[in-house]
Structure formats: C-alpha cells, structure tokens
Motif scaffolding. Structure first.
Motif, short mmCIF file in Angstrom:
data_model
loop_
_atom_site.label_atom_id
_atom_site.label_comp_id
_atom_site.label_asym_id
_atom_site.label_seq_id
_atom_site.Cartn_x
_atom_site.Cartn_y
_atom_site.Cartn_z
N ASN A 216 -88.55 44.55 -22.29
CA ASN A 216 -89.13 43.49 -23.12
C ASN A 216 -90.21 44.09 -24.00
O ASN A 216 -91.20 44.64 -23.51
CB ASN A 216 -89.72 42.40 -22.23
CG ASN A 216 -90.23 41.21 -23.04
OD1 ASN A 216 -90.34 41.28 -24.26
ND2 ASN A 216 -90.52 40.11 -22.37
N VAL A 217 -90.04 44.00 -25.33
CA VAL A 217 -91.03 44.52 -26.28
C VAL A 217 -91.42 43.42 -27.27
O VAL A 217 -91.76 43.71 -28.42
CB VAL A 217 -90.50 45.77 -27.03
CG1 VAL A 217 -90.39 46.95 -26.09
CG2 VAL A 217 -89.16 45.47 -27.70
N SER A 218 -91.37 42.19 -26.84
CA SER A 218 -91.65 41.07 -27.74
C SER A 218 -93.08 41.09 -28.25
O SER A 218 -93.40 40.45 -29.25
CB SER A 218 -91.37 39.73 -27.03
OG SER A 218 -92.15 39.62 -25.85
N GLN A 219 -93.95 41.84 -27.56
CA GLN A 219 -95.35 41.91 -27.99
C GLN A 219 -95.54 42.85 -29.18
O GLN A 219 -96.62 42.88 -29.77
CB GLN A 219 -96.23 42.38 -26.82
CG GLN A 219 -96.13 43.87 -26.48
CD GLN A 219 -94.97 44.19 -25.54
OE1 GLN A 219 -94.01 43.45 -25.47
NE2 GLN A 219 -95.09 45.30 -24.84
N ALA B 285 -82.09 47.56 -30.33
CA ALA B 285 -83.23 46.64 -30.36
C ALA B 285 -82.76 45.29 -30.92
O ALA B 285 -82.10 45.24 -31.96
CB ALA B 285 -84.34 47.21 -31.24
N TYR B 286 -83.11 44.21 -30.21
CA TYR B 286 -82.75 42.87 -30.70
C TYR B 286 -83.58 41.83 -29.94
O TYR B 286 -83.89 41.99 -28.76
CB TYR B 286 -81.26 42.59 -30.49
CG TYR B 286 -80.84 42.49 -29.04
CD1 TYR B 286 -80.65 41.25 -28.43
CD2 TYR B 286 -80.66 43.64 -28.28
CE1 TYR B 286 -80.28 41.17 -27.10
CE2 TYR B 286 -80.30 43.56 -26.94
CZ TYR B 286 -80.10 42.32 -26.36
OH TYR B 286 -79.75 42.24 -25.03
N ASN B 287 -83.98 40.77 -30.65
CA ASN B 287 -84.66 39.61 -30.05
C ASN B 287 -85.80 39.99 -29.11
O ASN B 287 -85.93 39.45 -28.02
CB ASN B 287 -83.65 38.74 -29.30
CG ASN B 287 -82.66 38.06 -30.24
OD1 ASN B 287 -82.95 37.86 -31.42
ND2 ASN B 287 -81.49 37.74 -29.71
N GLY B 288 -86.62 40.95 -29.53
CA GLY B 288 -87.76 41.33 -28.73
C GLY B 288 -87.44 42.15 -27.50
O GLY B 288 -88.27 42.30 -26.60
N GLN B 289 -86.21 42.69 -27.45
CA GLN B 289 -85.82 43.51 -26.31
C GLN B 289 -85.24 44.83 -26.79
O GLN B 289 -84.74 44.94 -27.91
CB GLN B 289 -84.77 42.79 -25.45
CG GLN B 289 -85.28 41.56 -24.73
CD GLN B 289 -84.20 40.94 -23.86
OE1 GLN B 289 -83.01 41.03 -24.17
NE2 GLN B 289 -84.61 40.33 -22.76
N SER C 152 -94.64 44.32 -33.05
CA SER C 152 -94.10 43.95 -34.36
C SER C 152 -94.36 45.09 -35.32
O SER C 152 -95.39 45.75 -35.26
CB SER C 152 -94.73 42.65 -34.89
OG SER C 152 -96.11 42.81 -35.09
#
Length: 257
Positions: free
Chosen positions: A232-235, A195-199, A237
């Motif tokens: 993409n998992v930037s949504q 996992a890194y930078n929302g990905q 937190s």
C-alpha cells in the motif's frame, strides 16, 4: 557537474594538481599539465595535456546519487605526438567512487571508451568525443564521492611496449540528468512492478526481500520487507523510483507515479 575550465591566465602548469579542481595521482611534472598550444587551429589557446604512460587526470563531481542518473560526457581530443605509425589508441572516461578523504582509494564503477585515430595529416586537429554512462538506482556506493577521470590506454599494460602517445584535452563537460529511459528494468526472473490505485503489485519474485522507494532527489521515503506481493503506497503522490530485491539476489526497478 564539476568545473573543468582551465585558469584564465596564460601560464603553463607542469602538473594538473596545480590547476584548481583538477587532480592526478602523481606529482611528476612530466606526466600531465596545462599548455599553451604553439601551433595548429588552437594556437595560443590553453589545453590540458597528458600522455599514455601516466596516471589519469580527474575531478570529483559530487556524490553518487541514489536515483538512476545519466551522465553525458563531451570533450575535444587531439593526438599531438605518437611514436607508432598507423596507431589507434583507446581513450577512457572512468567513473569511480570513494569514501573518506583518500581519492587514490577510488573504485571504478564503469568506463566510457572512445577510439582515437592518431594517424592524422594534422596532429593538432581536435575531434569532438561523446559518451554516456547510466548509474543505476539504489547503488551500494550512494553518498560516496563521485569521480570522473580521463585516461589514455597505456600500451605497456598490454605487453606492447611504449607508444609515447600524447594527447590534448579541451572543452570538457559532464552533465547529469534523471534517467527514465528504462521505466522498468528487470535483471532476471521477469520481476514485474505494477502500480495502480495506491498499490504496488510485484510479480515474478518467489519471495520479496526488500522494497525501497526513493523520490527524485534520491531521498529514501520508504523501506519495507513486505509480507505479500502487494504494498500500500496510497500515502505517496508524485514520481518515485521503486527498487525491489528478492531473496535470490534479483533486483528490479521502476519509475511510478
């Protein structure tokens, strides 16, 4: 988890089905129950008893979670009679699950085993027994009733005849906690979840069949069949558990944030 306390009265019960929260798969009054110890260090104290040719005694402690969960089990155990000299008996804590209303249909998930030395100078001496069971994330049994059961080894099941071994149980606790001891669990093929930078990047799988993401309450927040090994998992937190299934039946999991 559950309520393993015995009633506050000083009555004896001939079957644990008569004790609040406790269950057994027999109605016989000769197989298990609640006694008041009449000798030994716990004289006049209430203890739960059972013997080795009986069904186990159990409680439903909730439902099978979706997230990886650790169960720490503690209980006091004493052998107050056995027919065999120098006998060491297995004693089991069995985790199982079932759906619907019929607890007798439960299916074992895993077992904690302790070995109790029944040859003692004082048969009424209790020892503190401990063990742990880690239930993996994304269990196929998630949402079913979760049962913890206490049962001695039945020597007859091993063609060894009857040992007539009787046990007392006391001070039982089963405590659950989110399990993060294995941050990444690879079953085979070295699947790596990064996992890194929302990905999320998944390496080592020939083809990804399904990616499921759970929050720490066990709620599934995302389930997808990605076209590539990058998601993409930037949504999202916070802390989540990622479970990856590959086309070859390989599974891996990791806690991310």
């Amino acid at each position: 988890n559950g309520d393993f306390s015995l009633p506050a009265d000083v009555l004896e019960y001939k079957n644990v089905n008569n004790i609040p929260n406790w269950k057994t798969d027999t109605q016989s009054v000769d197989f298990n129950g609640r006694s008041i110890a009449n000798e030994g260090p716990r004289k006049n104290d209430a203890v739960c008893w059972l013997w080795d040719e009986t069904p186990g005694i159990y409680q439903v402690i909730g439902t099978v979670p979706s997230v990886s969960t650790k169960y720490d089990v503690n209980f006091d155990l004493s052998c107050f009679y056995t027919w065999w000299a120098d006998y060491k008996s297995d004693f089991y804590v069995i985790f199982s699950s079932y759906s619907g209303d019929n607890a007798t249909s439960r299916i074992p998930l895993d077992t904690i085993k302790v070995i109790f030395d029944c040859k003692q100078a004082d048969w009424f001496k209790f020892t503190s027994e401990t063990g742990s069971y880690v239930l993996p994330a994304a269990s196929a049994k998630a949402g079913q009733h979760l049962v913890v059961e206490f049962k001695p080894k039945n020597s007859q099941d091993f063609a060894a005849g009857s040992s007539y071994t009787y046990f007392w149980l006391d001070n039982i606790t089963v405590k659950s906690s989110l399990y993060t001891g294995l941050i990444e669990k690879t079953i085979s093929n070295d699947i790596k979840i990064i996992a890194y930078n929302g990905q999320i990047r998944i390496n080592g799988a020939n083809k990804i069949k399904l990616v499921s993401i759970y929050d720490l309450t066990g709620r599934k927040v995302l389930s997808t069949r990605p076209d590539s090994n990058v998601l993409n998992v930037s949504q999202l937190s916070g802390f989540y558990i990622v479970v990856v299934d590959s086309d070859a039946g390989i599974k891996a999991q990791k806690v991310i944030f």
